[in-house]
Design a protein around this motif. Structure first.
Motif, short mmCIF file in Angstrom:
data_model
loop_
_atom_site.label_atom_id
_atom_site.label_comp_id
_atom_site.label_asym_id
_atom_site.label_seq_id
_atom_site.Cartn_x
_atom_site.Cartn_y
_atom_site.Cartn_z
N ASN A 14 -22.94 1.90 3.11
CA ASN A 14 -22.23 3.18 3.29
C ASN A 14 -20.88 3.20 2.59
OD1 ASN A 14 -24.35 4.23 4.79
ND2 ASN A 14 -23.44 3.66 6.75
N SER B 253 -22.99 8.48 5.04
CA SER B 253 -23.43 7.86 6.28
C SER B 253 -24.10 8.84 7.23
CB SER B 253 -22.24 7.18 6.98
OG SER B 253 -21.23 8.14 7.25
N ASN B 254 -23.98 10.11 6.99
CA ASN B 254 -24.62 11.13 7.83
C ASN B 254 -26.08 11.39 7.46
OD1 ASN B 254 -22.26 11.53 9.26
ND2 ASN B 254 -21.66 13.36 8.15
N ARG C 7 -29.77 6.87 9.36
CA ARG C 7 -28.31 6.75 9.46
C ARG C 7 -27.93 5.70 10.50
NH1 ARG C 7 -26.82 12.71 11.73
NH2 ARG C 7 -24.78 11.76 11.92
#
Length: 123
Positions: free
Chosen positions: A73, A30-31, A53
């Protein structure tokens, strides 16, 4: 390090659809901002789509309205739904990733790449 593995490529007739997947591993998915690029024989690699993101998306003019990028995610996966495919969409499609908050459409700014998956659209 982030490892990316694409799947879902294949041979399809013009007007058909394919969904590409890119599974990520190694760091917090997710980053990362996730992009799709493609390279046809004898041509330079070109940007196809980006999902940041934040969930914000960008598309090249050549695929806008036909392709949709999305991410899950929870599954560490990014998708590229390709509809109304044309012979000129034939290429090796690559998944790529970079961190941070800036929007990058140039592949030179991406840190991690998959091995690619072939998409062939017959006329």
């Amino acid at each position: 390090q982030v490892q990316l593995v694409e799947s879902g490529g294949g041979l399809v007739q013009a007007g058909g659809s394919l969904r590409l997947s890119c599974a990520a591993s190694g760091r917090t998915f997710s980053n990362y901002n996730m992009g799709w690029f493609r390279q046809a024989p004898g041509k330079e690699r070109e940007f196809v789509a980006l999902i940041k993101r934040s969930g914000t998306t960008s598309y090249s003019d050549s695929v806008k309205g036909r392709f949709t990028i999305s991410r899950d995610n929870a599954k560490n996966t990014v998708y590229l739904q390709m509809n109304s495919l044309k012979p000129e969409d034939t290429a090796v499609y690559y998944c790529a990733a970079y961190g941070g908050w800036v929007t990058y459409l140039s592949g030179s700014n991406y840190d991690y790449w998959g091995q690619g998956t072939q998409v062939t659209v017959s006329s």
